[in-house]
Design a protein around this motif. Structure first.
Motif, PDB file in Angstrom:
ATOM      1  N   ILE A   1       1.038  -1.456  -0.326  1.00 22.69           N
ATOM      2  CA  ILE A   1       0.079  -0.389   0.053  1.00 22.69           C
ATOM      3  C   ILE A   1       0.883   1.575  -0.319  1.00 22.69           C
ATOM      4  O   ILE A   1       1.753   1.640   1.255  1.00 22.69           O
ATOM      5  CB  ILE A   1      -1.200   0.008   0.821  1.00 22.69           C
ATOM      6  N   THR A   2       0.667   1.990  -0.822  1.00 18.83           N
ATOM      7  CA  THR A   2       1.703   3.187  -1.143  1.00 18.83           C
ATOM      8  C   THR A   2       0.693   4.560  -0.278  1.00 18.83           C
ATOM      9  O   THR A   2      -0.367   4.941  -0.151  1.00 18.83           O
ATOM     10  CB  THR A   2       2.418   3.502  -2.542  1.00 18.83           C
ATOM     11  N   LEU A   3       1.646   5.820   0.156  1.00 19.77           N
ATOM     12  CA  LEU A   3       1.093   6.412   0.308  1.00 19.77           C
ATOM     13  C   LEU A   3      -0.197   7.362  -0.797  1.00 19.77           C
ATOM     14  O   LEU A   3      -0.543   7.853  -0.826  1.00 19.77           O
ATOM     15  CB  LEU A   3       2.425   7.860   0.517  1.00 19.77           C
ATOM     16  N   LEU A   4       0.479   7.037  -2.196  1.00 19.47           N
ATOM     17  CA  LEU A   4      -0.742   7.590  -2.676  1.00 19.47           C
ATOM     18  C   LEU A   4      -2.232   6.773  -3.249  1.00 19.47           C
ATOM     19  O   LEU A   4      -3.582   6.843  -3.149  1.00 19.47           O
ATOM     20  CB  LEU A   4      -0.097   7.082  -4.126  1.00 19.47           C
ATOM     21  N   ASP A   5      -2.100   5.845  -3.031  1.00 23.00           N
ATOM     22  CA  ASP A   5      -2.777   4.510  -2.575  1.00 23.00           C
ATOM     23  C   ASP A   5      -4.137   5.427  -1.717  1.00 23.00           C
ATOM     24  O   ASP A   5      -4.728   4.896  -1.805  1.00 23.00           O
ATOM     25  CB  ASP A   5      -3.444   3.403  -2.323  1.00 23.00           C
TER      26      ASP A   5
ATOM     27  N   GLN B   1       6.304   5.893  -4.039  1.00 23.71           N
ATOM     28  CA  GLN B   1       7.396   5.542  -3.756  1.00 23.71           C
ATOM     29  C   GLN B   1       7.598   5.228  -2.658  1.00 23.71           C
ATOM     30  O   GLN B   1       8.772   4.555  -1.982  1.00 23.71           O
ATOM     31  CB  GLN B   1       8.316   6.407  -4.519  1.00 23.71           C
ATOM     32  N   VAL B   2       6.464   5.864  -2.109  1.00 19.56           N
ATOM     33  CA  VAL B   2       6.673   5.615  -0.068  1.00 19.56           C
ATOM     34  C   VAL B   2       5.498   4.830   0.266  1.00 19.56           C
ATOM     35  O   VAL B   2       3.963   4.700  -0.186  1.00 19.56           O
ATOM     36  CB  VAL B   2       6.233   6.882   0.575  1.00 19.56           C
ATOM     37  N   THR B   3       5.707   3.549   0.860  1.00 23.36           N
ATOM     38  CA  THR B   3       4.977   2.757   1.408  1.00 23.36           C
ATOM     39  C   THR B   3       4.131   2.605   2.672  1.00 23.36           C
ATOM     40  O   THR B   3       5.278   3.379   3.591  1.00 23.36           O
ATOM     41  CB  THR B   3       5.234   0.692   1.649  1.00 23.36           C
ATOM     42  N   ILE B   4       3.385   1.858   3.620  1.00 24.72           N
ATOM     43  CA  ILE B   4       3.116   2.323   4.936  1.00 24.72           C
ATOM     44  C   ILE B   4       3.884   1.407   5.648  1.00 24.72           C
ATOM     45  O   ILE B   4       4.252   2.251   6.286  1.00 24.72           O
ATOM     46  CB  ILE B   4       1.347   1.633   5.000  1.00 24.72           C
ATOM     47  N   GLN B   5       4.624   0.651   4.495  1.00 23.56           N
ATOM     48  CA  GLN B   5       5.497  -0.571   5.859  1.00 23.56           C
ATOM     49  C   GLN B   5       6.634   0.777   5.820  1.00 23.56           C
ATOM     50  O   GLN B   5       7.091   0.631   7.781  1.00 23.56           O
ATOM     51  CB  GLN B   5       6.123  -1.383   4.948  1.00 23.56           C
ATOM     52  N   GLN B   6       6.810   1.454   5.063  1.00 21.19           N
ATOM     53  CA  GLN B   6       8.541   2.594   5.229  1.00 21.19           C
ATOM     54  C   GLN B   6       7.551   3.677   6.754  1.00 21.19           C
ATOM     55  O   GLN B   6       8.762   3.536   7.424  1.00 21.19           O
ATOM     56  CB  GLN B   6       8.336   3.027   4.152  1.00 21.19           C
ATOM     57  N   LEU B   7       6.947   3.342   6.613  1.00 19.41           N
ATOM     58  CA  LEU B   7       6.273   4.645   7.543  1.00 19.41           C
ATOM     59  C   LEU B   7       6.177   3.961   8.797  1.00 19.41           C
ATOM     60  O   LEU B   7       7.066   4.412  10.104  1.00 19.41           O
ATOM     61  CB  LEU B   7       5.034   5.540   7.490  1.00 19.41           C
ATOM     62  N   LEU B   8       5.672   2.812   8.954  1.00 21.45           N
ATOM     63  CA  LEU B   8       5.355   1.968  10.533  1.00 21.45           C
ATOM     64  C   LEU B   8       7.100   1.745  10.304  1.00 21.45           C
ATOM     65  O   LEU B   8       7.057   2.084  11.983  1.00 21.45           O
ATOM     66  CB  LEU B   8       4.878   0.601   9.814  1.00 21.45           C
ATOM     67  N   THR B   9       8.155   1.791  10.050  1.00 15.98           N
ATOM     68  CA  THR B   9       9.810   0.714  10.022  1.00 15.98           C
ATOM     69  C   THR B   9       9.691   2.231  10.975  1.00 15.98           C
ATOM     70  O   THR B   9      11.178   2.286  11.600  1.00 15.98           O
ATOM     71  CB  THR B   9      10.253   0.213   8.445  1.00 15.98           C
ATOM     72  N   GLU B  10      10.099   3.608   9.664  1.00 18.07           N
ATOM     73  CA  GLU B  10      10.575   4.748  10.585  1.00 18.07           C
ATOM     74  C   GLU B  10      10.401   5.210  11.596  1.00 18.07           C
ATOM     75  O   GLU B  10      11.083   5.655  11.847  1.00 18.07           O
ATOM     76  CB  GLU B  10      10.307   5.785   9.372  1.00 18.07           C
ATOM     77  N   ALA B  11       8.827   4.956  12.583  1.00 21.25           N
ATOM     78  CA  ALA B  11       9.195   5.230  13.307  1.00 21.25           C
ATOM     79  C   ALA B  11       8.847   4.036  14.689  1.00 21.25           C
ATOM     80  O   ALA B  11       8.540   4.935  15.922  1.00 21.25           O
ATOM     81  CB  ALA B  11       7.262   5.220  13.489  1.00 21.25           C
ATOM     82  N   GLU B  12       9.366   3.245  13.867  1.00 22.53           N
ATOM     83  CA  GLU B  12       9.944   2.389  15.080  1.00 22.53           C
ATOM     84  C   GLU B  12      11.440   2.841  16.273  1.00 22.53           C
ATOM     85  O   GLU B  12      12.081   3.929  15.881  1.00 22.53           O
ATOM     86  CB  GLU B  12      10.146   0.329  15.287  1.00 22.53           C
TER      87      GLU B  12
END
Length: 83
Positions: free
Chosen positions: A18-22, A72-83
């Motif tokens: 899931i991307t931020l564009l989605d 180019q940015v996924t929800i998973q990337q955001l979750l990983t960066e927040a850890e």
């Protein structure tokens, strides 16, 4: 997927798919899928017509750049960066 009540939100796909564009497209539906919208120029005004044409071109390029970045940015990337 969202359901009413506490704990009613679930991803229907893996977070890495899931991307931020989605997300943007799912929650920010605008007319003609245009991010920027403004009034129509007075047809009799040559300056207004020229600015309208040129400005619309610039705004479409800005929207394309934003959408390209968001995809180019996924929800998973955001979750990983927040850890």
């Amino acid at each position: 997927e969202i359901r009413r009540g506490v704990g009613g939100a679930y991803l229907k796909r893996p977070a890495e798919d899931i991307t931020l564009l989605d997300v943007y497209r799912a929650v920010d539906v605008s007319e003609n899928e245009e991010l920027f919208n403004f009034h129509q120029p007075v047809i009799a005004c040559p300056i207004g017509q020229a600015m309208d044409t040129r400005l619309r071109h610039e705004l479409k390029e800005a929207q394309a750049a934003l959408e390209n970045h968001l995809k180019q940015v996924t929800i998973q990337q955001l979750l990983t960066e927040a850890e």
